[in-house]
Design a protein around this motif. Structure first.
Motif, mmCIF file in Angstrom:
data_model
loop_
_atom_site.group_PDB
_atom_site.id
_atom_site.type_symbol
_atom_site.label_atom_id
_atom_site.label_comp_id
_atom_site.label_asym_id
_atom_site.label_seq_id
_atom_site.Cartn_x
_atom_site.Cartn_y
_atom_site.Cartn_z
ATOM 1 N N ASN A 92 -2.190 12.760 1.473
ATOM 2 C CA ASN A 92 -1.068 12.016 2.051
ATOM 3 C C ASN A 92 -0.585 10.933 1.098
ATOM 4 O O ASN A 92 0.624 10.756 0.882
ATOM 5 C CB ASN A 92 -1.489 11.360 3.369
ATOM 6 C CG ASN A 92 -1.663 12.356 4.492
ATOM 7 O OD1 ASN A 92 -1.202 13.490 4.403
ATOM 8 N ND2 ASN A 92 -2.342 11.946 5.549
ATOM 9 N N CYS A 96 3.150 10.618 -1.048
ATOM 10 C CA CYS A 96 4.036 9.446 -1.029
ATOM 11 C C CYS A 96 4.176 8.835 -2.421
ATOM 12 O O CYS A 96 5.238 8.332 -2.784
ATOM 13 C CB CYS A 96 3.515 8.416 -0.036
ATOM 14 S SG CYS A 96 3.607 8.964 1.685
ATOM 15 N N LEU A 134 3.158 4.814 3.825
ATOM 16 C CA LEU A 134 2.096 5.228 4.748
ATOM 17 C C LEU A 134 1.741 4.142 5.757
ATOM 18 O O LEU A 134 1.390 4.441 6.896
ATOM 19 C CB LEU A 134 0.836 5.602 3.956
ATOM 20 C CG LEU A 134 0.709 7.021 3.430
ATOM 21 C CD1 LEU A 134 -0.634 7.190 2.728
ATOM 22 C CD2 LEU A 134 0.849 8.050 4.535
ATOM 23 N N ALA A 166 -4.737 7.309 5.964
ATOM 24 C CA ALA A 166 -4.637 6.820 4.585
ATOM 25 C C ALA A 166 -6.032 6.638 3.988
ATOM 26 O O ALA A 166 -7.010 6.451 4.722
ATOM 27 C CB ALA A 166 -3.881 5.496 4.556
#
Length: 263
Positions: A92, A96, A134, A166
């Motif tokens: 994740n 980003c 995030l 995260a």
């Protein structure tokens, strides 16, 4: 990670906080949203925006576990690749991170990210950007106050880690850059925390430990179909010819064979 490196990251982020606010404002405008406060699936929102720029966001299990993601820029199609062979939380963050390179490129070349914090200007800004996407500031502070356990930083960080999907270190840094903890509270043990400690805490708190494991999502088959369909549309519109499409498909197969695990 050591205390000196952490201080450098916090100092950099504080120095560039206004730059980041300006960057996030531009990014939100490009996506047609006001903020990331209520966003829970950035990939779903961003995919069509990237696709309109012929930049296709895909997930692949990569051979190299030190790479979180990269951008491959081709003449007709480009790819933002996220490594699904890494834990979901890491993947994740990597996605980003790569979004920063995709929307705010400083050079036309393949961009790669290792699972760590670089010292370069571009990579530091990409990491700062990823943390803001995030873990939006307003929501993060709100949830920090909800989950905070007095004299128990580990439980607080793990709770936020679970909530925002995260990585531990990204959450840990976010707590300090937003001054939710004072520097005097930094425990060096947490700067190089062992994965088994995180896993044990997830189990104790009844959190979903699947986000600590790789998803191993493989979009390669769907990608080939999409490229073929879009390529044929381009042929009909006389943007490219069949020979060009054949080259694109061959180059895609070559790229996949070089980076994909099991190839």
């Amino acid at each position: 990670m050591n205390i000196e490196r952490l201080r450098n990251i916090l100092s950099y982020n504080e120095k560039h906080s206004q730059d980041m606010k300006d960057t996030l404002k531009v990014f939100c405008q490009k996506l047609g949203i006001d903020s990331f406060d209520d966003v829970r699936n950035i990939l779903q929102i961003i995919r069509h925006v990237l696709s309109n720029q012929n930049l296709l966001a895909i997930q692949l299990p990569l051979k190299d576990k030190e790479i979180g993601g990269f951008i491959y820029r081709g003449d007709t199609f480009s790819y933002l690749v996220c490594n699904s062979a890494l834990p979901v939380v890491t993947s994740n963050f990597a996605f980003c991170h790569e979004l920063y390179h995709a929307f705010f490129p400083t050079k036309e070349e393949t961009c790669a990210m290792q699972v760590d914090y670089f010292n370069t200007e571009e990579e530091s800004m990409a990491n700062y950007f990823a943390a803001n996407i995030l873990m939006p500031e307003t929501v993060f502070i709100k949830m920090f106050n909800k989950f905070k356990k007095e004299d128990d930083i580990l439980t607080t960080v793990i709770s936020l880690m679970s909530y925002f999907n995260a990585p531990f270190m990204a959450v840990f840094i976010r707590c300090y850059e937003l001054k939710l903890y004072t520097e005097s509270s930094i425990n060096p043990v947490y700067l190089n925390i062992e994965q088994k400690v995180i896993e044990k805490k997830f189990e104790e708190l009844w959190f979903n430990s699947e986000i600590l494991k790789p998803s191993n999502i493989d979009d390669s088959s769907k990608l080939k179909i999409l490229i073929s369909e879009r390529g044929n549309e381009y042929i009909e519109k006389q943007y490219i010819n069949k020979r060009t499409l054949d080259v694109i498909m061959k180059n895609l197969d070559t790229l996949l064979s070089q980076v994909k695990a099991g190839e």
